[in-house]
Design a protein around this motif. Sequence first.
Motif, mmCIF file in Angstrom:
data_model
loop_
_atom_site.group_PDB
_atom_site.id
_atom_site.type_symbol
_atom_site.label_atom_id
_atom_site.label_comp_id
_atom_site.label_asym_id
_atom_site.label_seq_id
_atom_site.Cartn_x
_atom_site.Cartn_y
_atom_site.Cartn_z
ATOM 1 N N ASP A 12 -16.990 -5.488 19.820
ATOM 2 C CA ASP A 12 -18.127 -4.784 19.250
ATOM 3 C C ASP A 12 -17.934 -4.739 17.740
ATOM 4 O O ASP A 12 -16.998 -4.096 17.244
ATOM 5 N N HIS A 13 -18.800 -5.433 17.002
ATOM 6 C CA HIS A 13 -18.642 -5.561 15.557
ATOM 7 C C HIS A 13 -18.637 -4.198 14.860
ATOM 8 O O HIS A 13 -17.760 -3.913 14.030
ATOM 9 N N ASP A 14 -19.598 -3.338 15.200
ATOM 10 C CA ASP A 14 -19.685 -2.026 14.552
ATOM 11 C C ASP A 14 -18.487 -1.154 14.886
ATOM 12 O O ASP A 14 -17.971 -0.429 14.029
ATOM 13 N N GLU A 15 -18.040 -1.225 16.132
ATOM 14 C CA GLU A 15 -16.887 -0.433 16.537
ATOM 15 C C GLU A 15 -15.627 -0.900 15.805
ATOM 16 O O GLU A 15 -14.794 -0.089 15.394
ATOM 17 N N ARG A 16 -15.493 -2.221 15.644
ATOM 18 C CA ARG A 16 -14.321 -2.734 14.927
ATOM 19 C C ARG A 16 -14.350 -2.314 13.467
ATOM 20 O O ARG A 16 -13.315 -1.967 12.895
ATOM 21 N N ARG A 17 -15.524 -2.300 12.856
ATOM 22 C CA ARG A 17 -15.649 -1.826 11.473
ATOM 23 C C ARG A 17 -15.213 -0.366 11.382
ATOM 24 O O ARG A 17 -14.508 0.023 10.446
ATOM 25 N N ARG A 18 -15.625 0.417 12.366
ATOM 26 C CA ARG A 18 -15.229 1.829 12.357
ATOM 27 C C ARG A 18 -13.725 1.986 12.514
ATOM 28 O O ARG A 18 -13.106 2.830 11.854
ATOM 29 N N GLN A 19 -13.122 1.179 13.379
ATOM 30 C CA GLN A 19 -11.676 1.256 13.563
ATOM 31 C C GLN A 19 -10.937 0.928 12.267
ATOM 32 O O GLN A 19 -9.929 1.566 11.931
ATOM 33 N N ILE A 20 -11.430 -0.042 11.550
ATOM 34 C CA ILE A 20 -10.809 -0.417 10.280
ATOM 35 C C ILE A 20 -10.974 0.708 9.264
ATOM 36 O O ILE A 20 -10.023 1.063 8.547
ATOM 37 N N ALA A 21 -12.176 1.286 9.205
ATOM 38 C CA ALA A 21 -12.410 2.408 8.296
ATOM 39 C C ALA A 21 -11.504 3.589 8.649
ATOM 40 O O ALA A 21 -10.930 4.240 7.768
ATOM 41 N N GLU A 22 -11.352 3.855 9.948
ATOM 42 C CA GLU A 22 -10.497 4.951 10.384
ATOM 43 C C GLU A 22 -9.036 4.684 10.015
ATOM 44 O O GLU A 22 -8.297 5.603 9.648
ATOM 45 N N ALA A 23 -8.613 3.426 10.102
ATOM 46 C CA ALA A 23 -7.247 3.083 9.726
ATOM 47 C C ALA A 23 -7.015 3.350 8.248
ATOM 48 O O ALA A 23 -5.947 3.834 7.839
ATOM 49 N N LEU A 24 -8.002 3.053 7.424
ATOM 50 C CA LEU A 24 -7.875 3.342 6.002
ATOM 51 C C LEU A 24 -7.719 4.844 5.780
ATOM 52 O O LEU A 24 -6.878 5.277 4.963
ATOM 53 N N LEU A 25 -8.481 5.639 6.513
ATOM 54 C CA LEU A 25 -8.380 7.091 6.373
ATOM 55 C C LEU A 25 -7.005 7.598 6.794
ATOM 56 O O LEU A 25 -6.457 8.510 6.169
ATOM 57 N N VAL A 26 -6.454 7.017 7.838
ATOM 58 C CA VAL A 26 -5.111 7.406 8.284
ATOM 59 C C VAL A 26 -4.087 7.120 7.189
ATOM 60 O O VAL A 26 -3.242 7.960 6.872
ATOM 61 N N VAL A 27 -4.159 5.939 6.611
ATOM 62 C CA VAL A 27 -3.219 5.564 5.546
ATOM 63 C C VAL A 27 -3.382 6.502 4.348
ATOM 64 O O VAL A 27 -2.393 6.981 3.782
ATOM 65 N N ALA A 28 -4.623 6.778 3.966
ATOM 66 C CA ALA A 28 -4.878 7.646 2.814
ATOM 67 C C ALA A 28 -4.345 9.052 3.051
ATOM 68 O O ALA A 28 -3.726 9.652 2.160
ATOM 69 N N ALA A 29 -4.579 9.599 4.247
ATOM 70 C CA ALA A 29 -4.136 10.953 4.554
ATOM 71 C C ALA A 29 -2.618 11.045 4.653
ATOM 72 O O ALA A 29 -2.017 12.032 4.223
ATOM 73 N N ARG A 30 -2.003 10.039 5.197
ATOM 74 C CA ARG A 30 -0.554 10.073 5.430
ATOM 75 C C ARG A 30 0.250 9.676 4.201
ATOM 76 O O ARG A 30 1.251 10.311 3.858
ATOM 77 N N ASP A 31 -0.211 8.626 3.515
ATOM 78 C CA ASP A 31 0.604 8.028 2.452
ATOM 79 C C ASP A 31 0.028 8.202 1.052
ATOM 80 O O ASP A 31 0.678 7.846 0.076
ATOM 81 N N GLY A 32 -1.208 8.722 0.945
ATOM 82 C CA GLY A 32 -1.832 8.874 -0.361
ATOM 83 C C GLY A 32 -2.658 7.657 -0.729
ATOM 84 O O GLY A 32 -2.422 6.551 -0.238
ATOM 85 N N HIS A 33 -3.633 7.870 -1.603
ATOM 86 C CA HIS A 33 -4.551 6.792 -1.952
ATOM 87 C C HIS A 33 -3.869 5.639 -2.687
ATOM 88 O O HIS A 33 -4.338 4.502 -2.626
ATOM 89 N N GLU A 34 -2.774 5.925 -3.374
ATOM 90 C CA GLU A 34 -2.088 4.843 -4.080
ATOM 91 C C GLU A 34 -1.511 3.819 -3.106
ATOM 92 O O GLU A 34 -1.210 2.678 -3.491
ATOM 93 N N SER A 35 -1.375 4.201 -1.837
ATOM 94 C CA SER A 35 -0.829 3.289 -0.821
ATOM 95 C C SER A 35 -1.913 2.559 -0.045
ATOM 96 O O SER A 35 -1.610 1.751 0.836
ATOM 97 N N VAL A 36 -3.182 2.851 -0.340
ATOM 98 C CA VAL A 36 -4.282 2.240 0.400
ATOM 99 C C VAL A 36 -4.541 0.833 -0.124
ATOM 100 O O VAL A 36 -5.072 0.636 -1.211
ATOM 101 N N THR A 37 -4.143 -0.153 0.659
ATOM 102 C CA THR A 37 -4.371 -1.558 0.342
ATOM 103 C C THR A 37 -4.854 -2.258 1.606
ATOM 104 O O THR A 37 -4.727 -1.716 2.721
ATOM 105 N N SER A 38 -5.391 -3.445 1.449
ATOM 106 C CA SER A 38 -5.831 -4.192 2.621
ATOM 107 C C SER A 38 -4.654 -4.491 3.542
ATOM 108 O O SER A 38 -4.780 -4.424 4.771
#
Length: 200
Positions: A12-38
């Motif tokens: 599901d294309h939209d669901e996969r996009r959401r999963q990727i967005a959620e992964a970015l949020l996890v990284v940002a919350a856990r490691d800080g925005h300076e650690s947010v990379t592709s």
Amino acid sequence: MRQDGQVPRVVDHDERRRQIAEALLVVAARDGHESVTSRAVAKELGIATGSLWHYFDGFDDVIRAAAAEVTRRTDVRIEAATADLRGLPRLHAIMREVLPVDEGTRTEAHVVVGFWGRLATLASTPDAAAPTLATWQDSIREALGEAVTDGALRTDTPLDAVMALLRSITYGQQVVEVTEPQDAAAHLAVLDSILAPWRL
């Protein structure tokens, strides 16, 4: 069908996009925005970095989607919290979902404040501001109107001015939480001070 006889799993294309967005949020919350990379986002999902680009045009697009996901989550929480409420109780329930008053909304404040700077530097697009629009503002306006109708606020309450102040404190108190953490009572006291002159 694949050569091994297995039917390829439909993604599901939209669901996969959401999963990727959620992964970015996890990284940002856990490691800080300076650690947010592709690379960090892909690692969080256990996929190759190049797989991200099947669903997004670039990393700016991922950031926008993550910001939009924060807004979507807030909308879902508000809908659940305000069921069967109206007037001031409804307003307080809304504000408790957008002010940093518990562990979840405090974490969200850190993530959201970090997004503001990044979103401001992105290449401009016609809907560049859309991910951060407070879609719950209409609900706040309705709740204020209900409070006037119910006799909880004065009939001469300047709804547009109060609405503007409430919008300002939702952003402002998130910044306060990031720079000078406060307890829930302090954040809610700001809300009460705005409403106090108009209460009956």
